[in-house]
Design a protein around this motif. Structure first.
Motif, PDB file in Angstrom:
ATOM      1  N   GLY A 190     -21.586  28.357 -51.177  1.00  0.00           N
ATOM      2  CA  GLY A 190     -22.904  28.403 -50.555  1.00  0.00           C
ATOM      3  C   GLY A 190     -23.576  27.044 -50.489  1.00  0.00           C
ATOM      4  O   GLY A 190     -24.234  26.708 -49.490  1.00  0.00           O
ATOM      5  N   GLU A 191     -23.407  26.259 -51.528  1.00  0.00           N
ATOM      6  CA  GLU A 191     -24.025  24.927 -51.566  1.00  0.00           C
ATOM      7  C   GLU A 191     -23.526  24.038 -50.436  1.00  0.00           C
ATOM      8  O   GLU A 191     -24.304  23.294 -49.817  1.00  0.00           O
ATOM      9  CB  GLU A 191     -23.740  24.276 -52.915  1.00  0.00           C
ATOM     10  N   HIS A 192     -22.224  24.123 -50.153  1.00  0.00           N
ATOM     11  CA  HIS A 192     -21.633  23.243 -49.141  1.00  0.00           C
ATOM     12  C   HIS A 192     -21.572  23.907 -47.769  1.00  0.00           C
ATOM     13  O   HIS A 192     -21.197  23.247 -46.786  1.00  0.00           O
ATOM     14  CB  HIS A 192     -20.240  22.805 -49.571  1.00  0.00           C
ATOM     15  N   GLY A 193     -21.896  25.190 -47.693  1.00  0.00           N
ATOM     16  CA  GLY A 193     -21.941  25.864 -46.402  1.00  0.00           C
ATOM     17  C   GLY A 193     -20.604  25.932 -45.695  1.00  0.00           C
ATOM     18  O   GLY A 193     -20.523  25.729 -44.477  1.00  0.00           O
ATOM     19  N   ILE A 194     -19.542  26.220 -46.427  1.00  0.00           N
ATOM     20  CA  ILE A 194     -18.210  26.272 -45.823  1.00  0.00           C
ATOM     21  C   ILE A 194     -17.773  27.728 -45.647  1.00  0.00           C
ATOM     22  O   ILE A 194     -18.354  28.645 -46.245  1.00  0.00           O
ATOM     23  CB  ILE A 194     -17.171  25.542 -46.710  1.00  0.00           C
ATOM     24  N   GLU A 195     -16.768  27.946 -44.809  1.00  0.00           N
ATOM     25  CA  GLU A 195     -16.176  29.270 -44.662  1.00  0.00           C
ATOM     26  C   GLU A 195     -15.289  29.551 -45.868  1.00  0.00           C
ATOM     27  O   GLU A 195     -14.382  28.782 -46.188  1.00  0.00           O
ATOM     28  CB  GLU A 195     -15.347  29.341 -43.387  1.00  0.00           C
ATOM     29  N   ALA A 196     -15.549  30.659 -46.522  1.00  0.00           N
ATOM     30  CA  ALA A 196     -14.812  30.986 -47.736  1.00  0.00           C
ATOM     31  C   ALA A 196     -13.321  31.145 -47.474  1.00  0.00           C
ATOM     32  O   ALA A 196     -12.486  30.872 -48.356  1.00  0.00           O
ATOM     33  CB  ALA A 196     -15.373  32.259 -48.366  1.00  0.00           C
ATOM     34  N   GLN A 246     -15.219  18.942 -55.352  1.00  0.00           N
ATOM     35  CA  GLN A 246     -14.753  17.953 -54.387  1.00  0.00           C
ATOM     36  C   GLN A 246     -14.027  18.606 -53.212  1.00  0.00           C
ATOM     37  O   GLN A 246     -14.133  18.146 -52.067  1.00  0.00           O
ATOM     38  CB  GLN A 246     -13.825  16.948 -55.084  1.00  0.00           C
ATOM     39  N   THR A 247     -13.292  19.682 -53.488  1.00  0.00           N
ATOM     40  CA  THR A 247     -12.587  20.390 -52.417  1.00  0.00           C
ATOM     41  C   THR A 247     -13.572  21.015 -51.441  1.00  0.00           C
ATOM     42  O   THR A 247     -13.408  20.909 -50.214  1.00  0.00           O
ATOM     43  CB  THR A 247     -11.675  21.479 -53.024  1.00  0.00           C
ATOM     44  N   CYS A 248     -14.592  21.666 -51.963  1.00  0.00           N
ATOM     45  CA  CYS A 248     -15.608  22.261 -51.094  1.00  0.00           C
ATOM     46  C   CYS A 248     -16.337  21.180 -50.291  1.00  0.00           C
ATOM     47  O   CYS A 248     -16.632  21.370 -49.099  1.00  0.00           O
ATOM     48  CB  CYS A 248     -16.597  23.064 -51.926  1.00  0.00           C
ATOM     49  N   ALA A 249     -16.612  20.057 -50.931  1.00  0.00           N
ATOM     50  CA  ALA A 249     -17.279  18.962 -50.221  1.00  0.00           C
ATOM     51  C   ALA A 249     -16.402  18.439 -49.088  1.00  0.00           C
ATOM     52  O   ALA A 249     -16.899  18.102 -47.997  1.00  0.00           O
ATOM     53  CB  ALA A 249     -17.633  17.843 -51.191  1.00  0.00           C
ATOM     54  N   GLN A 250     -15.085  18.390 -49.324  1.00  0.00           N
ATOM     55  CA  GLN A 250     -14.187  17.898 -48.291  1.00  0.00           C
ATOM     56  C   GLN A 250     -14.088  18.879 -47.125  1.00  0.00           C
ATOM     57  O   GLN A 250     -14.057  18.479 -45.957  1.00  0.00           O
ATOM     58  CB  GLN A 250     -12.793  17.667 -48.881  1.00  0.00           C
ATOM     59  N   LEU A 251     -14.055  20.168 -47.427  1.00  0.00           N
ATOM     60  CA  LEU A 251     -14.030  21.171 -46.363  1.00  0.00           C
ATOM     61  C   LEU A 251     -15.298  21.091 -45.514  1.00  0.00           C
ATOM     62  O   LEU A 251     -15.251  21.263 -44.294  1.00  0.00           O
ATOM     63  CB  LEU A 251     -13.879  22.567 -46.969  1.00  0.00           C
ATOM     64  N   ARG A 252     -16.426  20.841 -46.155  1.00  0.00           N
ATOM     65  CA  ARG A 252     -17.675  20.683 -45.402  1.00  0.00           C
ATOM     66  C   ARG A 252     -17.601  19.453 -44.494  1.00  0.00           C
ATOM     67  O   ARG A 252     -18.034  19.502 -43.318  1.00  0.00           O
ATOM     68  CB  ARG A 252     -18.844  20.550 -46.355  1.00  0.00           C
ATOM     69  N   ALA A 253     -17.033  18.351 -44.980  1.00  0.00           N
ATOM     70  CA  ALA A 253     -16.945  17.127 -44.177  1.00  0.00           C
ATOM     71  C   ALA A 253     -16.062  17.318 -42.959  1.00  0.00           C
ATOM     72  O   ALA A 253     -16.261  16.652 -41.929  1.00  0.00           O
ATOM     73  CB  ALA A 253     -16.429  15.987 -45.054  1.00  0.00           C
ATOM     74  N   TRP A 254     -15.074  18.229 -43.059  1.00  0.00           N
ATOM     75  CA  TRP A 254     -14.153  18.442 -41.941  1.00  0.00           C
ATOM     76  C   TRP A 254     -14.702  19.405 -40.891  1.00  0.00           C
ATOM     77  O   TRP A 254     -14.095  19.575 -39.832  1.00  0.00           O
ATOM     78  CB  TRP A 254     -12.819  18.984 -42.458  1.00  0.00           C
ATOM     79  N   LYS A 255     -15.799  20.079 -41.171  1.00  0.00           N
ATOM     80  CA  LYS A 255     -16.316  21.080 -40.228  1.00  0.00           C
ATOM     81  C   LYS A 255     -16.623  20.470 -38.871  1.00  0.00           C
ATOM     82  O   LYS A 255     -16.473  21.128 -37.831  1.00  0.00           O
ATOM     83  CB  LYS A 255     -17.583  21.737 -40.802  1.00  0.00           C
ATOM     84  N   ALA A 256     -17.045  19.216 -38.877  1.00  0.00           N
ATOM     85  CA  ALA A 256     -17.449  18.572 -37.619  1.00  0.00           C
ATOM     86  C   ALA A 256     -16.272  17.958 -36.871  1.00  0.00           C
ATOM     87  O   ALA A 256     -16.468  17.432 -35.760  1.00  0.00           O
ATOM     88  CB  ALA A 256     -18.509  17.504 -37.898  1.00  0.00           C
ATOM     89  N   GLU A 257     -15.057  17.985 -37.452  1.00  0.00           N
ATOM     90  CA  GLU A 257     -13.894  17.385 -36.795  1.00  0.00           C
ATOM     91  C   GLU A 257     -12.979  18.491 -36.284  1.00  0.00           C
ATOM     92  O   GLU A 257     -12.395  19.234 -37.083  1.00  0.00           O
ATOM     93  CB  GLU A 257     -13.147  16.484 -37.770  1.00  0.00           C
ATOM     94  N   PRO A 258     -12.826  18.628 -34.985  1.00  0.00           N
ATOM     95  CA  PRO A 258     -12.025  19.721 -34.417  1.00  0.00           C
ATOM     96  C   PRO A 258     -10.589  19.759 -34.946  1.00  0.00           C
ATOM     97  O   PRO A 258     -10.042  20.844 -35.161  1.00  0.00           O
ATOM     98  CB  PRO A 258     -12.065  19.431 -32.908  1.00  0.00           C
ATOM     99  N   THR A 267     -18.573  32.927 -65.980  1.00  0.00           N
ATOM    100  CA  THR A 267     -19.324  32.517 -64.791  1.00  0.00           C
ATOM    101  C   THR A 267     -18.435  32.027 -63.654  1.00  0.00           C
ATOM    102  O   THR A 267     -18.938  31.426 -62.701  1.00  0.00           O
ATOM    103  CB  THR A 267     -20.321  31.404 -65.167  1.00  0.00           C
ATOM    104  N   PHE A 268     -17.120  32.267 -63.746  1.00  0.00           N
ATOM    105  CA  PHE A 268     -16.209  31.696 -62.746  1.00  0.00           C
ATOM    106  C   PHE A 268     -16.555  32.163 -61.337  1.00  0.00           C
ATOM    107  O   PHE A 268     -16.636  31.354 -60.404  1.00  0.00           O
ATOM    108  CB  PHE A 268     -14.764  32.066 -63.088  1.00  0.00           C
ATOM    109  N   VAL A 269     -16.749  33.458 -61.149  1.00  0.00           N
ATOM    110  CA  VAL A 269     -17.015  33.988 -59.808  1.00  0.00           C
ATOM    111  C   VAL A 269     -18.309  33.415 -59.251  1.00  0.00           C
ATOM    112  O   VAL A 269     -18.354  32.944 -58.099  1.00  0.00           O
ATOM    113  CB  VAL A 269     -17.073  35.531 -59.842  1.00  0.00           C
ATOM    114  N   THR A 270     -19.355  33.443 -60.045  1.00  0.00           N
ATOM    115  CA  THR A 270     -20.638  32.922 -59.564  1.00  0.00           C
ATOM    116  C   THR A 270     -20.573  31.426 -59.304  1.00  0.00           C
ATOM    117  O   THR A 270     -21.203  30.926 -58.361  1.00  0.00           O
ATOM    118  CB  THR A 270     -21.749  33.221 -60.588  1.00  0.00           C
ATOM    119  N   ASP A 271     -19.798  30.693 -60.120  1.00  0.00           N
ATOM    120  CA  ASP A 271     -19.664  29.248 -59.898  1.00  0.00           C
ATOM    121  C   ASP A 271     -18.984  28.955 -58.571  1.00  0.00           C
ATOM    122  O   ASP A 271     -19.426  28.079 -57.803  1.00  0.00           O
ATOM    123  CB  ASP A 271     -18.868  28.620 -61.039  1.00  0.00           C
TER     124      ASP A 271
END
Length: 464
Positions: free
Chosen positions: A312-318, A270-282, A302-306
């Motif tokens: 990668g799935e949400h396309g956010i800046e790490a 959910q956190t990654c999804a929220q960061l992706r949603a904010w990418k378009a808002e300056p 599998t923590f690191v790979t997860d």
């Protein structure tokens, strides 16, 4: 608030036990508080009685009883349940053992009965040490049963006579037998009820995951110019019957049952999804989010790979994702910890050390781990203006973080005076109720937009 005026409030908080998820846990704490009070009362009552009769040996035993009762109470105040239970059960076993051998001398007409109390004590141990390691829980229980067996199999006593007549002792044996057996079955019923309650909580947590009853709250983190630069992500449970449940009431149980792993994965997702949603808002594109990571979750192979897969799935800046670790976690397996942290840091993920100063980490750990942020625990901030030790610790942590190139965040700021002190000593970021409580998404977004508007006329915090 003075320590004296804060004491009744603290006792009330312990009695209500809002920090515990289960009714059984609350019941166990209340029984411990009552037992400590009863020990002090009985020690004072019988101590005063035997002082008048000059029985100084018994008075000494009563004094030990009072001190142990106070010890149980103080340990409970400091949330040291295991130590309090060990002291309480140890004393009760000694009292039952001495009473059986010295005060309950068997005769042909009146057998022993005091040792029967070891049976309900064994059941109580299963309840009190339920959340402790198995060796401790069953060790105390087996010790109670071993003492019961030993006392039942012998009539030995260090004394040979007894002053009470057999008629009185027969009645006493019946009374003690009925009382101990009643306590035994009552505690068995409570133990069964607690097991059912835990099973119900497990079911409710699984249902919450399936039906998405969890929601995220955000507590802002501000810089010296009072601009929001990030937030700590906190989970809440929107229970259909209990309403909004804070994490303190279910996270500990989820840790013990392993449910923290799917819950933690949901929070990260959910956190990654929220960061992706904010990418378009300056106004929100540069906001970073910090997520608490549990020990069980981090230990997964599998923590690191997860984590990288979610990024990668949400396309956010790490770099906008920060993982918060506790001091308890970093002293467990330093090699595995360093390897996983390095793998994520190389991809841009940031790490912070939460509640720094309250655990057992050393400077060698800080040197080896690729941390970017230190968070000063709120326990030091709350009295930083009145306690010299807290002030010294806070200054030291800020200087340490600066020397190692880390960002230092102070948690639990509630007053402007605390803020000024921290800013004047070089603290870079701030978090606490002075700015905002943890709030839902819509309120957080509004708070960010309100704080991050250009305000050239406002001065930087801590500057004249």
């Amino acid at each position: 608030m003075t320590p004296i005026s804060a004491f009744p409030r603290r006792v009330q908080q312990l009695w209500l036990s809002h920090d515990l998820a289960l009714i059984g846990q609350r019941r166990e704490r209340r029984m411990r508080l009552l037992a400590s009070g009863l020990m002090v009362f009985m020690g004072l009552f019988w101590g005063a009685y035997f002082v008048q009769r000059g029985a100084w040996g018994i008075v000494l035993m009563d004094l030990v009883l009072i001190l142990c009762g106070l010890g149980v109470f103080v340990l409970t105040l400091h949330n040291q349940a295991r130590s309090a239970n060990l002291l309480l059960f140890g004393l009760l076993m000694v009292v039952i053992l001495v009473s059986t051998l010295v005060l309950d001398v068997p005769t042909p007409a009146a057998p022993r009965a005091t040792h029967l109390y070891l049976l309900p004590l064994a059941v109580a141990a299963l309840m009190a040490f339920r959340d402790d390691p198995r060796w401790l829980r069953y060790g105390v229980t087996l010790l109670c049963l071993a003492l019961f067996t030993g006392l039942s199999a012998t009539n030995w006593s260090p004394i040979t006579g007894y002053s009470l007549p057999d008629e009185v002792r027969v009645i006493g044996s019946w009374v003690q037998g009925i009382a101990s057996v009643s306590m035994f079955f009552m505690l068995l019923h409570i133990l069964q009820t607690d097991a059912a309650e835990r099973s119900e909580l497990d079911h409710d947590l699984r249902t919450a995951l399936r039906d998405e009853q969890f929601v995220l709250y955000f507590q802002p983190q501000l810089d010296r110019a009072r601009r929001v630069v990030g937030a700590e992500v906190l989970i809440r449970w929107r229970h259909p019957q209990r309403g909004l449940v804070p994490p303190a009431e279910f996270i500990d149980h989820a840790e013990k049952t392993g449910l923290i792993i799917p819950i933690g994965q949901w929070v990260l997702q959910q956190t990654c999804a929220q960061l992706r949603a904010w990418k378009a808002e300056p106004a929100l594109a540069d906001i970073g989010l910090a997520v608490n990571i549990s020990q069980n979750q981090f230990r997964q192979a599998t923590f690191v790979t997860d984590v990288l897969a979610m990024i990668g799935e949400h396309g956010i800046e790490a770099r906008r994702l920060e993982l918060e670790l506790t001091e308890t976690l970093i002293v467990q397996d330093i090699e595995d910890l360093t390897r996983k942290m390095t793998a994520l840091v190389q991809q841009g993920v940031r790490f912070s050390l939460d509640d720094f100063g309250t655990g057992f980490s050393s400077l060698s750990h800080l040197k080896r781990l690729p941390l970017s942020t230190l968070k000063i625990d709120r326990s030091f901030i709350c009295d930083v203006l009145t306690d010299a030790s807290s002030e010294t610790i806070v200054r030291t942590v800020i200087a340490l973080g600066q020397s190692m190139g880390m960002t230092v965040i102070a948690e639990g700021i509630e007053t402007e005076a605390q803020l000024r002190f921290l800013a004047s000593n070089g603290c870079g970021q701030f978090q606490g109720y002075l700015f905002s409580r943890p709030v839902p998404l819509a309120e957080f977004v509004e708070f960010v937009r309100r704080c991050n508007l250009p305000r050239a006329e406002e001065a930087t915090v801590g500057t004249p």
